[in-house]
Design a protein around this motif. Structure first.
Motif, PDB file in Angstrom:
ATOM      1  N   ALA A   1     -33.241  -1.743  -4.892  1.00 43.40           N
ATOM      2  CA  ALA A   1     -32.901  -0.901  -3.745  1.00 43.40           C
ATOM      3  C   ALA A   1     -34.215  -0.394  -3.174  1.00 43.40           C
ATOM      4  N   HIS A   2     -34.429  -0.660  -1.899  1.00 42.58           N
ATOM      5  CA  HIS A   2     -35.705  -0.301  -1.279  1.00 42.58           C
ATOM      6  C   HIS A   2     -35.492   0.676  -0.123  1.00 42.58           C
ATOM      7  N   TYR A   3     -36.237   1.760  -0.182  1.00 42.19           N
ATOM      8  CA  TYR A   3     -36.153   2.860   0.805  1.00 42.19           C
ATOM      9  C   TYR A   3     -37.122   2.540   1.946  1.00 42.19           C
ATOM     10  N   SER A   4     -36.625   2.487   3.141  1.00 37.46           N
ATOM     11  CA  SER A   4     -37.520   2.167   4.257  1.00 37.46           C
ATOM     12  C   SER A   4     -37.211   3.021   5.481  1.00 37.46           C
ATOM     13  N   THR A   5     -38.297   3.444   6.118  1.00 34.64           N
ATOM     14  CA  THR A   5     -38.157   4.126   7.417  1.00 34.64           C
ATOM     15  C   THR A   5     -38.749   3.226   8.498  1.00 34.64           C
ATOM     16  N   ASP A   6     -38.482   1.943   8.372  1.00 32.17           N
ATOM     17  CA  ASP A   6     -38.965   0.986   9.364  1.00 32.17           C
ATOM     18  C   ASP A   6     -38.669   1.497  10.776  1.00 32.17           C
TER      19      ASP A   6
ATOM     20  N   GLN B   1     -44.168  -2.334  -8.571  1.00 28.01           N
ATOM     21  CA  GLN B   1     -44.130  -0.878  -8.617  1.00 28.01           C
ATOM     22  C   GLN B   1     -45.489  -0.347  -8.207  1.00 28.01           C
ATOM     23  N   GLY B   2     -45.472   0.656  -7.322  1.00 26.18           N
ATOM     24  CA  GLY B   2     -46.730   1.264  -6.897  1.00 26.18           C
ATOM     25  C   GLY B   2     -47.385   2.013  -8.039  1.00 26.18           C
ATOM     26  N   LYS B   3     -48.694   2.220  -7.888  1.00 24.55           N
ATOM     27  CA  LYS B   3     -49.435   2.959  -8.923  1.00 24.55           C
ATOM     28  C   LYS B   3     -49.121   4.453  -8.770  1.00 24.55           C
ATOM     29  N   ARG B   4     -49.103   5.188  -9.890  1.00 25.62           N
ATOM     30  CA  ARG B   4     -48.919   6.644  -9.819  1.00 25.62           C
ATOM     31  C   ARG B   4     -50.051   7.307 -10.589  1.00 25.62           C
ATOM     32  N   ASN B   5     -50.627   8.346 -10.014  1.00 23.70           N
ATOM     33  CA  ASN B   5     -51.634   9.135 -10.730  1.00 23.70           C
ATOM     34  C   ASN B   5     -50.930  10.206 -11.556  1.00 23.70           C
TER      35      ASN B   5
HETATM   36  C1  LIG Z   1     -39.460   8.400   3.270  1.00 22.20           C
HETATM   37  C2  LIG Z   1     -39.866   7.048   2.767  1.00 22.20           C
HETATM   38  C3  LIG Z   1     -40.072   6.029   3.667  1.00 22.20           C
HETATM   39  C4  LIG Z   1     -40.451   4.748   3.240  1.00 22.20           C
HETATM   40  N1  LIG Z   1     -40.620   3.769   4.171  1.00 22.20           N
HETATM   41  C5  LIG Z   1     -41.018   2.554   3.779  1.00 22.20           C
HETATM   42  C6  LIG Z   1     -41.197   1.535   4.746  1.00 22.20           C
HETATM   43  O1  LIG Z   1     -40.993   1.744   5.938  1.00 22.20           O
HETATM   44  N2  LIG Z   1     -41.585   0.331   4.301  1.00 22.20           N
HETATM   45  C7  LIG Z   1     -41.782   0.073   2.983  1.00 22.20           C
HETATM   46  O2  LIG Z   1     -42.148  -1.054   2.640  1.00 22.20           O
HETATM   47  N3  LIG Z   1     -41.593   1.022   2.039  1.00 22.20           N
HETATM   48  C8  LIG Z   1     -41.221   2.252   2.410  1.00 22.20           C
HETATM   49  N4  LIG Z   1     -41.005   3.221   1.466  1.00 22.20           N
HETATM   50  C9  LIG Z   1     -41.105   2.878   0.032  1.00 22.20           C
HETATM   51  C10 LIG Z   1     -42.459   3.252  -0.531  1.00 22.20           C
HETATM   52  O3  LIG Z   1     -43.421   2.559   0.172  1.00 22.20           O
HETATM   53  C11 LIG Z   1     -42.485   2.909  -2.033  1.00 22.20           C
HETATM   54  O4  LIG Z   1     -41.913   3.986  -2.732  1.00 22.20           O
HETATM   55  C12 LIG Z   1     -43.905   2.628  -2.510  1.00 22.20           C
HETATM   56  O5  LIG Z   1     -44.238   1.391  -2.043  1.00 22.20           O
HETATM   57  C13 LIG Z   1     -44.067   2.634  -3.993  1.00 22.20           C
HETATM   58  O6  LIG Z   1     -43.196   1.712  -4.580  1.00 22.20           O
HETATM   59  P1  LIG Z   1     -42.398   2.131  -5.888  1.00 22.20           P
HETATM   60  O7  LIG Z   1     -41.713   3.424  -5.569  1.00 22.20           O
HETATM   61  O8  LIG Z   1     -41.416   1.002  -6.147  1.00 22.20           O
HETATM   62  O9  LIG Z   1     -43.410   2.263  -6.978  1.00 22.20           O
HETATM   63  C14 LIG Z   1     -40.626   4.490   1.859  1.00 22.20           C
HETATM   64  C15 LIG Z   1     -40.416   5.539   0.945  1.00 22.20           C
HETATM   65  C16 LIG Z   1     -40.035   6.786   1.390  1.00 22.20           C
HETATM   66  C17 LIG Z   1     -39.809   7.902   0.398  1.00 22.20           C
END
Ligand SMILES: Cc1cc2nc3c(=O)[nH]c(=O)nc-3n(C[C@H](O)[C@H](O)[C@H](O)COP(=O)(O)O)c2cc1C
Length: 167
Positions: free
Chosen positions: A112-117, A154-158
């Motif tokens: 499940a991917h969160y995007s504000t495209d 997965q993105g890196k986290r500090n």
């Molecule tokens: C408010 C919000 C908007 C986001 N918009 C985008 C987006 O437009 N495109 C995208 O590729 N990821 C988007 N993301 C996902 C983050 O980029 C993602 O959490 C980050 O790449 C780290 O990946 P991970 O959480 O799987 O480690 C968004 C996340 C949030 C919280």
């Protein structure tokens, strides 16, 4: 599975229980209908062709997209901010529910991917989904199974920055 993910959303913390969230599921061939409608709208605005190609790619990259809409019924700034926070918390519930879901039959990984495209801000997207008034599309959640042989990224986290004041 999708209904379960959306059912989990509404258990988010929500000041005054305003229930500001609305969900629009676009799946399967309806993705073409959405992309066609938004492409027509982009063309009407004189946008470059690349914008429509990019948008179509975003719509087609997963079999299901859930658009999350924040209903805005009052101009009160605090309410709008709190309701946005509640919607974001609802989205996190969706991500965690998807993450926890294990399809026992084939153990596929549900992503499940969160995007504000930028397409969430297009009038063409609002029109297609029937989003009205001051209501706003705040995110698109792409859902699908990870392709075989692909590792989830997965993105890196500090380490967290925390000030402890604890006697
Ligand atoms: C408010 C919000 C908007 C986001 N918009 C985008 C987006 O437009 N495109 C995208 O590729 N990821 C988007 N993301 C996902 C983050 O980029 C993602 O959490 C980050 O790449 C780290 O990946 P991970 O959480 O799987 O480690 C968004 C996340 C949030 C919280």
């Amino acid at each position: 599975m999708i209904a379960r993910i959306i059912d989990a959303a509404v258990w988010a913390p929500n000041h005054l229980l305003t229930e500001p969230w609305r969900f629009h599921v676009v799946a399967g061939e309806r993705r073409d209908a959405l992309a066609d409608a938004v492409a027509r709208w982009l063309e009407s605005t004189g946008a470059a062709e690349g914008a429509a190609t990019r948008m179509r790619g975003k719509v087609m990259r997963s079999p299901v997209t859930v658009f999350v809409v924040q209903a805005v019924a009052s101009p009160d700034e605090t309410r709008i901010l709190e309701d946005y926070a509640a919607c974001a918390a609802a989205i996190q519930n969706m991500l965690l529910t998807a993450h926890a879901a294990v399809d026992a039959s084939d153990a596929r990984t549900l992503i499940a991917h969160y995007s504000t495209d930028r397409m969430i801000g297009y009038a063409g997207t609002r029109e297609y989904l029937g989003v009205q008034g001051d209501d706003r599309i705040i995110a698109m959640i792409n859902l699908g199974y990870l392709r075989e042989g692909v590792e989830p990224k997965q993105g890196k986290r500090n380490p967290p920055i925390v000030q402890w004041d604890w006697a």
